[in-house]
Design a protein around this motif. Structure first.
Motif, mmCIF file in Angstrom:
data_model
loop_
_atom_site.group_PDB
_atom_site.id
_atom_site.type_symbol
_atom_site.label_atom_id
_atom_site.label_comp_id
_atom_site.label_asym_id
_atom_site.label_seq_id
_atom_site.Cartn_x
_atom_site.Cartn_y
_atom_site.Cartn_z
ATOM 1 N N LEU A 91 25.229 -3.594 1.623
ATOM 2 C CA LEU A 91 26.280 -2.824 1.805
ATOM 3 C C LEU A 91 26.221 -1.253 1.417
ATOM 4 N N ALA A 92 25.203 -0.861 0.787
ATOM 5 C CA ALA A 92 24.829 0.606 0.520
ATOM 6 C C ALA A 92 24.393 1.120 1.757
ATOM 7 N N TRP A 93 23.391 0.018 2.480
ATOM 8 C CA TRP A 93 22.770 0.558 3.675
ATOM 9 C C TRP A 93 23.919 0.600 4.768
ATOM 10 N N ARG A 94 24.870 -0.374 5.086
ATOM 11 C CA ARG A 94 25.953 -0.254 6.113
ATOM 12 C C ARG A 94 26.891 0.887 5.682
ATOM 13 N N LEU A 95 27.373 1.176 4.503
ATOM 14 C CA LEU A 95 28.083 2.333 4.326
ATOM 15 C C LEU A 95 27.380 3.499 4.722
ATOM 16 N N ALA A 96 26.225 3.861 4.339
ATOM 17 C CA ALA A 96 25.517 5.041 4.729
ATOM 18 C C ALA A 96 25.271 5.194 5.993
ATOM 19 N N ARG A 97 25.102 4.129 6.803
ATOM 20 C CA ARG A 97 24.962 4.053 8.152
ATOM 21 C C ARG A 97 26.316 4.684 8.971
ATOM 22 N N ARG A 98 27.579 4.234 8.179
ATOM 23 C CA ARG A 98 28.715 4.833 8.910
ATOM 24 C C ARG A 98 29.155 6.026 8.187
ATOM 25 N N LEU A 99 28.867 6.346 6.968
ATOM 26 C CA LEU A 99 29.348 7.622 6.626
ATOM 27 C C LEU A 99 28.430 8.885 6.797
ATOM 28 N N ALA A 100 27.101 8.635 6.655
ATOM 29 C CA ALA A 100 26.295 9.622 6.935
ATOM 30 C C ALA A 100 24.920 8.973 7.777
ATOM 31 N N PRO A 101 24.886 8.810 9.075
ATOM 32 C CA PRO A 101 24.109 8.352 9.703
ATOM 33 C C PRO A 101 22.522 8.961 9.362
ATOM 34 N N GLY A 102 21.418 8.153 9.331
ATOM 35 C CA GLY A 102 20.373 8.542 9.044
ATOM 36 C C GLY A 102 19.856 8.435 7.666
ATOM 37 N N THR A 103 20.914 8.245 6.649
ATOM 38 C CA THR A 103 20.514 8.122 5.245
ATOM 39 C C THR A 103 20.307 6.891 4.699
ATOM 40 N N GLN A 104 20.766 5.984 5.682
ATOM 41 C CA GLN A 104 20.811 4.384 4.919
ATOM 42 C C GLN A 104 19.557 4.058 4.333
ATOM 43 N N ALA A 105 18.588 4.190 4.728
ATOM 44 C CA ALA A 105 17.307 3.773 4.023
ATOM 45 C C ALA A 105 17.266 4.142 2.532
ATOM 46 N N THR A 106 17.514 5.495 2.321
ATOM 47 C CA THR A 106 17.505 6.146 1.300
ATOM 48 C C THR A 106 18.526 5.622 0.140
ATOM 49 N N ALA A 107 19.748 5.194 0.903
ATOM 50 C CA ALA A 107 20.695 4.917 0.091
ATOM 51 C C ALA A 107 20.655 3.660 -0.517
ATOM 52 N N ALA A 108 19.996 2.531 0.367
ATOM 53 C CA ALA A 108 19.546 1.398 0.043
ATOM 54 C C ALA A 108 18.480 1.223 -0.971
ATOM 55 N N MET A 109 17.600 2.053 -0.794
ATOM 56 C CA MET A 109 16.480 2.319 -1.855
ATOM 57 C C MET A 109 16.771 2.832 -3.093
ATOM 58 N N ALA A 110 17.709 3.617 -3.139
ATOM 59 C CA ALA A 110 18.122 4.388 -4.551
ATOM 60 C C ALA A 110 18.994 3.333 -5.314
ATOM 61 N N PHE A 111 19.904 2.501 -4.489
ATOM 62 C CA PHE A 111 20.498 1.361 -5.317
ATOM 63 C C PHE A 111 19.753 0.547 -5.642
ATOM 64 N N ALA A 112 18.674 -0.054 -5.011
ATOM 65 C CA ALA A 112 17.674 -1.083 -5.280
ATOM 66 C C ALA A 112 17.089 -0.997 -6.607
ATOM 67 N N THR A 113 16.673 0.597 -6.725
ATOM 68 C CA THR A 113 15.629 0.837 -7.711
ATOM 69 C C THR A 113 16.452 1.696 -8.899
ATOM 70 N N MET A 114 17.572 2.045 -8.810
ATOM 71 C CA MET A 114 18.355 2.820 -10.106
ATOM 72 C C MET A 114 18.136 1.720 -11.356
ATOM 73 N N LEU A 115 17.917 2.085 -12.176
ATOM 74 C CA LEU A 115 17.809 1.420 -13.513
ATOM 75 C C LEU A 115 18.727 0.534 -14.024
ATOM 76 N N LEU A 116 20.195 0.854 -14.023
ATOM 77 C CA LEU A 116 21.105 -0.078 -14.316
ATOM 78 C C LEU A 116 21.302 -1.088 -13.407
ATOM 79 N N PRO A 117 21.681 -0.850 -12.012
ATOM 80 C CA PRO A 117 22.009 -1.850 -11.352
ATOM 81 C C PRO A 117 20.602 -2.881 -11.348
ATOM 82 N N PHE A 118 19.514 -2.753 -11.427
ATOM 83 C CA PHE A 118 18.240 -3.473 -11.625
ATOM 84 C C PHE A 118 18.551 -4.412 -13.119
ATOM 85 N N GLY A 119 18.695 -3.752 -13.964
ATOM 86 C CA GLY A 119 18.926 -4.350 -15.229
ATOM 87 C C GLY A 119 19.887 -5.348 -15.054
#
Length: 486
Positions: A91-119
């Motif tokens: 969903l982070a990928w999809r939201l970034a694709r709609r709100l800020a096209p071109g940022t989706q890979a970074t958004a998905a990677m950021a959420f996947a690797t942030m410490l709190l969501p990971f834990g």
């Protein structure tokens, strides 16, 4: 595809290697197993006699369905949470694709690797399931407002997502709806969040469970609104950092450490926030920066509510980490460096996986599987009930021993003093002795310091308490028998 593969590894590595941790994981798995084995999917119970009304049922349903499909084990209990994490990455990928096209890979990677969501992705609580439902609702709103085609199906999906959030955590699950309504007011257009069909769908999905249990349990409405909503927000009754400064001691470290390794990027975004807020006083500027206005509101409005509330826990902020990941992506693209080098990200991923492995082997009193091994080593009989005397009930044993868990008070409970919903103790020692005194499958546990009093009190009721082995983590494990038994 590489980001998806990395997220899958982070979600499932060592998922079932660690035992259920009490108290939080134990409570949720205990209620879920009770639902599954009793067949009563309507009323959450902590044991046969006592209901458990702290949360709505969606998390229990998800965990119970997973255990029913994959067996009585920690992997199955945590699977719904891991899948919620993966859904949020997508969903982070999809939201970034709609709100800020071109940022989706970074958004998905950021959420996947942030410490709190990971834990949190390997912790059985309501929080990640709540985040998945809320984020689904927000994504549907954005698609309905900014995407091509008719908005009505998307707005209906939005209300369905909020209905699932309401079934996960009650009114707090609707916080992003405030953001949606605020944005709808700031950015008027043809696509509005309020639609009668969507609201009707919300009512159809979210309300029947509440109506059914409240009709079946008179007084439950007052308890849920009074204790579980109003008192949590306005008082420190639950002891969750309700001091005036509690928000700083809990939420500042959560935001700084929980967003690692992306914290510096968010700091740079934060430094520019005052200037942007001044700029957005102009409606034309808000219109030009609509996506950024929405993401900022999605972070700041719920954060303000969390800070004002007097019940504060780190995982309460987990719903903010999807918009934070999107803000990371926007900020990095503005700076011309969308993704860090892959070797750096893989090194960080290895650190995260090492943390997962470390928690799997870390000896802790919270691990219900270790308690289960200690109990089984002390008795040859199958254990079908574990009774805690004036001690924290370790409900994780429900999964590891498939045994009912009870908590009793050493002193008698005067009639009429026991609260009807979520009482501290299930019953008192005398009552439980009458039910399970000579049952070899009933195991008792008390604090070592309380053991002489427990022995004496058991003897006063015509039974004797037999210690099983040496104390474990400051607790005596014992069984009881009638005093006349040879």
């Amino acid at each position: 595809m590489w980001i998806a593969a990395l997220a899958l590894v982070l979600a499932f590595a060592f998922l079932g290697s660690r035992g259920i941790w009490d108290p939080d994981e134990g409570r949720y798995t205990n209620v879920a197993v009770n639902m599954l084995e009793s067949g009563d999917w309507l009323n959450p119970h902590r044991n046969v006699d006592i209901g458990h009304w702290t949360k709505p049922p969606l998390t229990y349903w998800a965990v119970a369905a997973s255990i029913g499909a994959f067996g009585l084990n920690p992997w199955a209990a945590r699977l719904p949470v891991a899948l919620s994490y993966l859904l949020c990455v997508w969903l982070a990928w999809r939201l970034a694709r709609r709100l800020a096209p071109g940022t989706q890979a970074t958004a998905a990677m950021a959420f996947a690797t942030m410490l709190l969501p990971f834990g949190a992705a390997q912790l059985v609580t309501t929080d990640f399931i709540l985040v998945a439902c809320e984020t689904l609702a927000v994504w549907a709103f954005i698609e309905g407002r900014r995407g091509p085609g008719r908005p009505e199906p998307w707005i209906a999906l939005m209300w369905a997502g909020f209905a699932l959030a309401f079934l996960t955590k009650g009114p707090p699950g609707l916080l992003p709806l405030l953001v949606v309504l605020l944005f709808d007011g700031l950015m008027p257009g043809r696509r509005r969040a309020f639609q009668l069909t969507g609201i009707a769908l919300f009512a159809l999905l979210a309300l029947p469970w509440y109506v059914a249990v409240m009709l079946d349990n008179p007084g439950l409405f007052e308890y849920l609104i009074g204790d579980e909503v109003v008192n949590r927000v306005t008082t420190n009754e639950f002891g969750r950092h309700g001091q005036w400064y509690g928000w700083a001691t809990i939420y500042l470290p959560t935001l700084v450490l929980g967003t690692l390794p992306w914290t510096p990027t968010l700091w740079r975004w934060t430094k520019g926030l005052p200037a942007r807020l001044r700029r957005w006083r102009d409606p034309a500027a808000r219109h030009d920066d609509a996506a950024l206005v929405f993401l900022t509101a999605w972070v700041l409005l719920p954060l303000l509510v969390f800070c004002l509330s007097r019940s504060r826990m780190p995982l309460y902020l987990l719903p903010l980490f999807v918009p934070l990941a999107l803000l990371v992506a926007v900020q990095r693209h503005t700076e011309g460096r969308p993704l860090p080098p892959w070797p750096q990200m893989l090194a960080w991923a290895l650190v995260l996986i090492a943390l997962q492995f470390g928690t799997a082997i870390w000896p802790t009193h919270k691990d219900a599987s270790a308690w289960a091994r200690e109990i089984q080593a002390r008795t040859p009989d199958p254990v079908h009930e574990v009774i805690f005397v004036d001690d924290m009930a370790r409900y994780g044993l429900r999964l590891h021993l498939d045994a009912e868990i009870e908590k009793v008070s050493l002193d008698p409970i005067p009639p009429g003093t026991q609260t009807r919903f979520n009482p501290v103790n299930d019953e008192d020692l005398a009552t439980e002795l009458a039910e399970a005194a000579d049952d070899p499958g009933a195991i008792w546990i008390c604090k070592q310091a309380l053991w002489p009093q427990v022995q004496a009190r058991v003897a006063d009721h015509g039974h004797r308490a037999e210690k099983l082995g040496t104390p474990y983590r400051g607790r005596v494990i014992f069984r009881t028998r009638p005093a006349a038994t040879p």
